[in-house]
Design a protein around this motif. Structure first.
Motif, PDB file in Angstrom:
ATOM      1  N   GLY A  36       0.869  -1.100  -0.035  1.00  0.00           N
ATOM      2  CA  GLY A  36       0.071   0.108   0.079  1.00  0.00           C
ATOM      3  C   GLY A  36       0.926   1.211   0.046  1.00  0.00           C
ATOM      4  N   ASP A  37       2.112   1.199  -0.644  1.00  0.00           N
ATOM      5  CA  ASP A  37       2.796   2.427  -0.470  1.00  0.00           C
ATOM      6  C   ASP A  37       2.946   2.927  -1.956  1.00  0.00           C
ATOM      7  OD1 ASP A  37       4.903   4.273  -0.414  1.00  0.00           O
ATOM      8  OD2 ASP A  37       6.602   2.707   0.486  1.00  0.00           O
ATOM      9  N   ALA A  38       2.171   4.093  -2.037  1.00  0.00           N
ATOM     10  CA  ALA A  38       2.277   4.936  -3.176  1.00  0.00           C
ATOM     11  C   ALA A  38       3.221   5.827  -3.031  1.00  0.00           C
ATOM     12  CB  ALA A  38       0.693   5.203  -3.194  1.00  0.00           C
ATOM     13  N   SER A  39       4.343   5.793  -2.906  1.00  0.00           N
ATOM     14  CA  SER A  39       5.636   6.728  -3.016  1.00  0.00           C
ATOM     15  C   SER A  39       5.918   7.079  -4.119  1.00  0.00           C
ATOM     16  CB  SER A  39       6.640   6.253  -2.058  1.00  0.00           C
ATOM     17  OG  SER A  39       6.284   6.114  -0.617  1.00  0.00           O
ATOM     18  N   LEU A  40       6.082   8.454  -4.204  1.00  0.00           N
ATOM     19  CA  LEU A  40       6.214   8.857  -5.731  1.00  0.00           C
ATOM     20  C   LEU A  40       7.749   9.372  -5.860  1.00  0.00           C
ATOM     21  CD1 LEU A  40       5.375  10.193  -8.627  1.00  0.00           C
ATOM     22  CD2 LEU A  40       5.200  12.342  -7.351  1.00  0.00           C
ATOM     23  N   THR A  41       8.616   8.923  -6.784  1.00  0.00           N
ATOM     24  CA  THR A  41      10.161   9.266  -6.852  1.00  0.00           C
ATOM     25  C   THR A  41      10.371  10.333  -8.174  1.00  0.00           C
ATOM     26  OG1 THR A  41      10.770   7.313  -5.990  1.00  0.00           O
ATOM     27  CG2 THR A  41      12.447   8.470  -7.225  1.00  0.00           C
ATOM     28  N   LEU A  42      10.647  11.711  -7.558  1.00  0.00           N
ATOM     29  CA  LEU A  42      11.117  12.648  -8.585  1.00  0.00           C
ATOM     30  C   LEU A  42      12.471  13.042  -8.657  1.00  0.00           C
ATOM     31  CD1 LEU A  42       8.416  15.191  -7.429  1.00  0.00           C
ATOM     32  CD2 LEU A  42       7.970  13.490  -9.140  1.00  0.00           C
ATOM     33  N   SER A  43      13.064  12.709  -9.925  1.00  0.00           N
ATOM     34  CA  SER A  43      14.403  12.901  -9.727  1.00  0.00           C
ATOM     35  C   SER A  43      14.884  14.193 -10.549  1.00  0.00           C
ATOM     36  CB  SER A  43      14.962  11.610 -10.894  1.00  0.00           C
ATOM     37  OG  SER A  43      14.258  11.934 -12.324  1.00  0.00           O
ATOM     38  N   ARG A  44      16.055  14.698  -9.964  1.00  0.00           N
ATOM     39  CA  ARG A  44      16.697  16.015 -10.644  1.00  0.00           C
ATOM     40  C   ARG A  44      15.307  17.177 -10.179  1.00  0.00           C
ATOM     41  NH1 ARG A  44      19.707  14.236 -16.290  1.00  0.00           N
ATOM     42  NH2 ARG A  44      21.071  12.922 -15.308  1.00  0.00           N
ATOM     43  N   LEU A  45      15.175  17.456  -9.067  1.00  0.00           N
ATOM     44  CA  LEU A  45      14.176  18.327  -8.721  1.00  0.00           C
ATOM     45  C   LEU A  45      14.850  19.593  -9.177  1.00  0.00           C
ATOM     46  CD1 LEU A  45      12.975  17.390  -5.097  1.00  0.00           C
ATOM     47  CD2 LEU A  45      11.568  17.304  -7.358  1.00  0.00           C
ATOM     48  N   LYS A  46      13.955  20.602  -9.570  1.00  0.00           N
ATOM     49  CA  LYS A  46      14.250  21.895  -9.888  1.00  0.00           C
ATOM     50  C   LYS A  46      13.271  22.699  -8.987  1.00  0.00           C
ATOM     51  CE  LYS A  46      15.937  20.754 -14.458  1.00  0.00           C
ATOM     52  NZ  LYS A  46      15.932  21.146 -16.057  1.00  0.00           N
ATOM     53  N   ALA A  47      13.586  24.217  -9.352  1.00  0.00           N
ATOM     54  CA  ALA A  47      12.581  25.101  -8.461  1.00  0.00           C
ATOM     55  C   ALA A  47      11.377  25.241  -9.117  1.00  0.00           C
ATOM     56  CB  ALA A  47      13.366  26.628  -8.767  1.00  0.00           C
ATOM     57  N   LEU A  48      11.385  24.763 -10.635  1.00  0.00           N
ATOM     58  CA  LEU A  48       9.971  24.919 -11.045  1.00  0.00           C
ATOM     59  C   LEU A  48       8.950  23.473 -10.766  1.00  0.00           C
ATOM     60  CD1 LEU A  48      10.883  25.684 -14.801  1.00  0.00           C
ATOM     61  CD2 LEU A  48       9.797  27.019 -13.323  1.00  0.00           C
ATOM     62  N   ASP A  49       9.808  22.739  -9.913  1.00  0.00           N
ATOM     63  CA  ASP A  49       8.771  21.568  -9.350  1.00  0.00           C
ATOM     64  C   ASP A  49       8.019  21.968  -8.090  1.00  0.00           C
ATOM     65  OD1 ASP A  49       9.610  19.552 -11.253  1.00  0.00           O
ATOM     66  OD2 ASP A  49      11.637  19.418 -10.390  1.00  0.00           O
ATOM     67  N   GLU A  50       8.480  22.955  -7.569  1.00  0.00           N
ATOM     68  CA  GLU A  50       7.862  23.420  -6.365  1.00  0.00           C
ATOM     69  C   GLU A  50       6.318  23.730  -6.714  1.00  0.00           C
ATOM     70  OE1 GLU A  50       9.092  26.389  -3.023  1.00  0.00           O
ATOM     71  OE2 GLU A  50       8.212  27.530  -4.539  1.00  0.00           O
ATOM     72  N   GLY A  51       5.498  23.164  -5.635  1.00  0.00           N
ATOM     73  CA  GLY A  51       4.076  23.367  -6.115  1.00  0.00           C
ATOM     74  C   GLY A  51       3.217  22.601  -5.316  1.00  0.00           C
ATOM     75  N   THR A  52       1.984  22.201  -5.282  1.00  0.00           N
ATOM     76  CA  THR A  52       1.204  21.400  -4.845  1.00  0.00           C
ATOM     77  C   THR A  52       0.928  20.030  -5.608  1.00  0.00           C
ATOM     78  OG1 THR A  52      -0.179  23.338  -3.988  1.00  0.00           O
ATOM     79  CG2 THR A  52      -1.544  21.021  -3.922  1.00  0.00           C
ATOM     80  N   TYR A  53       1.102  18.902  -4.754  1.00  0.00           N
ATOM     81  CA  TYR A  53       0.992  17.697  -5.518  1.00  0.00           C
ATOM     82  C   TYR A  53      -0.360  16.864  -5.014  1.00  0.00           C
ATOM     83  CZ  TYR A  53       5.629  17.976  -7.763  1.00  0.00           C
ATOM     84  OH  TYR A  53       6.562  18.430  -8.275  1.00  0.00           O
ATOM     85  N   ILE A  54      -1.092  16.433  -5.670  1.00  0.00           N
ATOM     86  CA  ILE A  54      -2.231  15.702  -5.188  1.00  0.00           C
ATOM     87  C   ILE A  54      -2.065  14.495  -5.517  1.00  0.00           C
ATOM     88  CG2 ILE A  54      -4.900  15.838  -5.606  1.00  0.00           C
ATOM     89  CD1 ILE A  54      -4.631  18.759  -6.295  1.00  0.00           C
ATOM     90  N   CYS A  55      -2.119  13.421  -4.861  1.00  0.00           N
ATOM     91  CA  CYS A  55      -2.269  12.106  -4.861  1.00  0.00           C
ATOM     92  C   CYS A  55      -3.556  11.431  -5.073  1.00  0.00           C
ATOM     93  CB  CYS A  55      -1.266  11.365  -3.919  1.00  0.00           C
ATOM     94  SG  CYS A  55      -1.089   9.468  -4.242  1.00  0.00           S
ATOM     95  N   THR A  56      -3.816  11.140  -6.042  1.00  0.00           N
ATOM     96  CA  THR A  56      -5.371  10.362  -6.070  1.00  0.00           C
ATOM     97  C   THR A  56      -5.392   8.845  -6.107  1.00  0.00           C
ATOM     98  OG1 THR A  56      -5.988  12.305  -6.703  1.00  0.00           O
ATOM     99  CG2 THR A  56      -7.769  10.421  -6.933  1.00  0.00           C
ATOM    100  N   VAL A  57      -5.811   8.007  -5.408  1.00  0.00           N
ATOM    101  CA  VAL A  57      -5.786   6.469  -5.408  1.00  0.00           C
ATOM    102  C   VAL A  57      -7.162   6.106  -5.579  1.00  0.00           C
ATOM    103  CG1 VAL A  57      -5.163   4.261  -4.355  1.00  0.00           C
ATOM    104  CG2 VAL A  57      -3.406   6.398  -3.815  1.00  0.00           C
TER     105      VAL A  57
END
Length: 205
Positions: A36-57
Motif C-alpha cells: 500500500g506504499d504509493a510513494s512517488l520518486t521525482l528525480s533532478r528536482l528544480k525550482a519549477l517543481d515546487e507546488g501542490t501535489y495531489i495524489c489520487t488513489v
C-alpha cells in the motif's frame, strides 16, 4: 504553480496496474500492491517543481486523495569578479560579487572591510549597487552587487562579500586582499632603466 499527480490503482483480468501522470516521475507498483506504499520518486528536482501535489488513489468505486505541498530550496553559487585586486592610484575600481542559481528569491548581500589597523571587520556604509534579480529558465535567480573601491583604501585591506540565503546553513563569505601597485611598479621601472642603460652602453661602444 500547482502540479497534480494522479495514481490510478485498478485490477483488470487478475492483473494490478498503476498509472502515474507526471513526466519524469516513477512509482513502484509492487510496493503499492503489496504494502500500500504509493510513494512517488521525482528525480533532478528544480525550482519549477515546487507546488501542490495531489495524489489520487482509485480502487473500484472507492478513491482517496492526499494533498502535499512541495517546497524547493537551492543554495546560491557565490563568486568574485577579481581573484587578485591590485590598487590603482588614479581612479576608483569596481569589485563585483555574483550570487547565482538560488531559490527562492530572497538573498542578502553585504560588503565588509578589515583594514590592517582594525582588529574586527566592519560593515561598509557604502554597500555599492545591486543589479536587478535575473530569473533563469529553471526557475532559479541570480543577483550581483558592485562595490566601488576608492584609490584611498589602504593596501592590505580585506574586502569581503557575505551572502545569506535560507538554503544555506551559514552565510557564504568570499574575501580579496587589496594589493599595492607601488612595489611592482618600482621594479618594473628599475628594470626598464637597467635595460635602457645596457642598450645605450652597447650602442656607444
Amino acid at each position: 504553480m500547482d502540479l497534480e499527480l494522479r495514481l490510478f490503482f485498478f485490477r483488470f483480468h487478475s492483473l494490478w496496474s498503476v498509472l502515474a501522470e507526471r513526466k519524469g516521475s516513477s512509482v513502484n507498483a509492487s510496493l503499492l500492491v503489496g504494502q500500500g506504499d504509493a510513494s512517488l520518486t521525482l528525480s533532478r528536482l528544480k525550482a519549477l517543481d515546487e507546488g501542490t501535489y495531489i495524489c489520487t488513489v482509485t480502487l473500484g468505486p472507492f478513491n482517496a486523495q492526499q494533498v502535499i505541498q512541495l517546497h524547493i530550496t537551492q543554495p546560491p553559487e557565490v563568486s568574485l569578479s577579481e581573484e587578485k585586486f591590485v590598487l590603482k592610484t588614479d581612479s576608483p575600481q569596481t569589485l563585483s560579487c555574483h550570487c547565482s542559481k538560488y531559490y527562492p528569491l530572497d538573498a542578502q548581500m553585504e560588503w565588509w572591510s578589515l583594514s590592517p589597523e582594525d582588529s574586527e571587520p566592519k560593515l561598509l556604509l557604502d554597500q555599492g549597487s545591486l543589479s536587478s534579480h535575473r530569473q533563469h529558465g529553471d526557475g532559479s535567480y541570480s543577483l550581483s552587487s558592485h562595490l566601488s573601491v576608492p584609490s584611498s583604501v589602504s593596501p592590505g585591506t580585506r574586502l569581503t562579500c557575505r551572502v545569506s540565503h535560507q538554503a544555506l546553513d551559514a552565510p557564504v563569505s568570499l574575501t580579496v586582499v587589496v594589493e599595492s601597485p607601488t612595489q611592482g611598479s618600482y621594479w618594473w621601472v628599475l628594470g626598464f632603466l637597467i635595460i635602457s642603460v645596457l642598450f645605450f652602453h652597447q650602442v656607444m661602444t
